[in-house]
Motif scaffolding. Structure first.
Motif, short mmCIF file in Angstrom:
data_model
loop_
_atom_site.label_atom_id
_atom_site.label_comp_id
_atom_site.label_asym_id
_atom_site.label_seq_id
_atom_site.Cartn_x
_atom_site.Cartn_y
_atom_site.Cartn_z
N MET A 1 -66.38 -15.31 76.18
CA MET A 1 -65.73 -16.01 78.32
C MET A 1 -64.98 -14.23 77.62
SD MET A 1 -63.73 -18.23 80.07
CE MET A 1 -62.58 -18.89 79.03
N SER A 2 -64.62 -13.08 78.45
CA SER A 2 -63.34 -12.73 78.74
C SER A 2 -62.08 -13.27 79.40
CB SER A 2 -63.96 -11.61 78.71
OG SER A 2 -64.14 -10.76 80.50
N ILE A 3 -60.85 -12.59 79.06
CA ILE A 3 -59.54 -12.41 79.70
C ILE A 3 -59.65 -10.43 81.00
CG2 ILE A 3 -57.26 -14.03 79.31
CD1 ILE A 3 -58.19 -15.85 77.78
N THR A 4 -58.38 -11.10 81.57
CA THR A 4 -58.44 -9.91 81.67
C THR A 4 -57.16 -10.14 82.25
OG1 THR A 4 -60.72 -9.22 82.91
CG2 THR A 4 -58.67 -7.85 83.56
N ARG A 5 -56.07 -9.34 82.11
CA ARG A 5 -54.77 -8.95 82.32
C ARG A 5 -54.33 -8.55 83.29
NH1 ARG A 5 -53.08 -13.10 78.85
NH2 ARG A 5 -54.56 -13.70 77.24
N TYR A 6 -53.33 -8.81 84.47
CA TYR A 6 -53.06 -7.41 85.44
C TYR A 6 -51.78 -7.47 85.60
CZ TYR A 6 -58.17 -8.31 86.90
OH TYR A 6 -59.44 -8.18 87.26
N GLY A 7 -51.53 -6.08 85.16
CA GLY A 7 -50.25 -5.71 85.83
C GLY A 7 -49.29 -7.26 84.67
N ALA A 8 -49.99 -7.67 83.16
CA ALA A 8 -49.54 -6.81 82.02
C ALA A 8 -48.00 -6.44 81.40
CB ALA A 8 -50.55 -7.02 81.05
N GLU A 9 -47.95 -5.38 82.40
CA GLU A 9 -46.97 -4.13 81.49
C GLU A 9 -45.23 -5.08 81.80
OE1 GLU A 9 -48.36 -2.97 84.86
OE2 GLU A 9 -49.36 -3.37 83.57
N GLY A 10 -45.53 -5.96 83.04
CA GLY A 10 -44.86 -6.53 83.68
C GLY A 10 -44.82 -5.89 85.17
N GLY A 11 -43.82 -6.75 86.22
CA GLY A 11 -43.26 -6.21 87.16
C GLY A 11 -41.80 -5.57 86.95
N THR A 12 -40.86 -5.76 87.74
CA THR A 12 -39.77 -5.61 88.24
C THR A 12 -38.96 -6.94 88.96
OG1 THR A 12 -40.05 -3.21 87.86
CG2 THR A 12 -37.86 -3.38 88.03
N GLY A 13 -38.66 -7.87 88.39
CA GLY A 13 -37.42 -8.85 89.10
C GLY A 13 -36.01 -8.24 89.78
N GLY B 1 -32.31 -7.37 90.46
CA GLY B 1 -31.48 -6.89 89.38
C GLY B 1 -32.48 -5.98 88.11
N GLY B 2 -33.79 -4.77 88.48
CA GLY B 2 -34.26 -4.12 87.66
C GLY B 2 -34.47 -4.95 86.29
N GLN B 3 -34.51 -6.39 86.71
CA GLN B 3 -35.10 -6.80 85.04
C GLN B 3 -36.63 -7.08 85.09
OE1 GLN B 3 -34.54 -10.77 84.29
NE2 GLN B 3 -34.38 -11.73 86.85
N HIS B 4 -36.91 -6.29 83.87
CA HIS B 4 -38.48 -6.54 83.18
C HIS B 4 -39.06 -7.80 83.57
CE1 HIS B 4 -41.73 -6.93 80.02
NE2 HIS B 4 -42.34 -5.37 81.29
N LEU B 5 -40.34 -8.15 84.24
CA LEU B 5 -40.47 -8.95 83.83
C LEU B 5 -41.88 -9.44 82.82
CD1 LEU B 5 -40.79 -9.98 87.43
CD2 LEU B 5 -38.85 -10.27 86.48
N PRO B 6 -41.67 -10.16 81.93
CA PRO B 6 -42.31 -9.95 80.95
C PRO B 6 -43.71 -10.83 81.00
CG PRO B 6 -40.48 -12.30 80.69
CD PRO B 6 -40.68 -11.10 81.44
N PHE B 7 -44.20 -10.94 81.90
CA PHE B 7 -45.90 -12.04 82.67
C PHE B 7 -46.56 -11.06 83.05
CE2 PHE B 7 -41.96 -13.56 85.78
CZ PHE B 7 -42.65 -13.21 86.50
N SER B 8 -47.41 -10.97 82.69
CA SER B 8 -48.76 -10.90 83.50
C SER B 8 -48.98 -11.53 85.81
CB SER B 8 -49.88 -11.38 83.85
OG SER B 8 -50.24 -10.96 81.99
#
Length: 129
Positions: free
Chosen positions: A1-13, A15-22
């Motif tokens: 079984m493989s795992i695929t992560r979408y948006g793993a680079e993280g989004g922007t929350g 105040g421009g903070q980086h979101l550290p999750f997929s």
């Protein structure tokens, strides 16, 4: 079984903070979409519970579509409201979106980290070929 992560680079929350999750993770035919709030480009979109609910759900649907899932594939939804008085209004939006394919759901009331009225996450399933 493989795992695929979408948006793993993280989004922007806020105040421009980086979101550290997929934004979503797919494994074994399941897609787990991270909680979505009524935000666009890292900024809260103001509005009442109906407008905020539509956008939070739409953000989930956009992530699902990117991963190849549809509304009919949603098996469970978690909803967080910041006020119990929003329940009926949220249900109207929920029925508009999921009326044909109602998933299982939990809805709870509590404070949210971001100053919004609602957060929604979804779990989807598609049998693997």
């Amino acid at each position: 079984m493989s795992i695929t992560r979408y948006g793993a680079e993280g989004g922007t929350g806020t105040g421009g903070q980086h979101l550290p999750f997929s934004s979503a993770v797919e494994a074994g035919g399941f897609l787990y979409v991270s909680g979505q709030t009524p935000m666009k480009d890292g900024e809260v979109v103001e509005g009442g519970i109906v407008e905020q609910s539509r956008l939070a759900i739409q953000n989930c649907l956009d992530i699902m579509a990117n991963a190849g899932y549809e509304t009919k594939d949603v098996v469970h939804v978690k909803v967080v409201l910041t006020d119990s008085r929003y329940f009926q209004s949220f249900n109207k939006v929920f029925k508009e979106v999921f009326g044909e394919h109602p998933p299982a759901r939990i809805c709870m009331v509590c404070d949210l980290v971001v100053d919004v009225k609602v957060e929604v996450d979804v779990t989807c399933f598609k049998a693997q070929a």
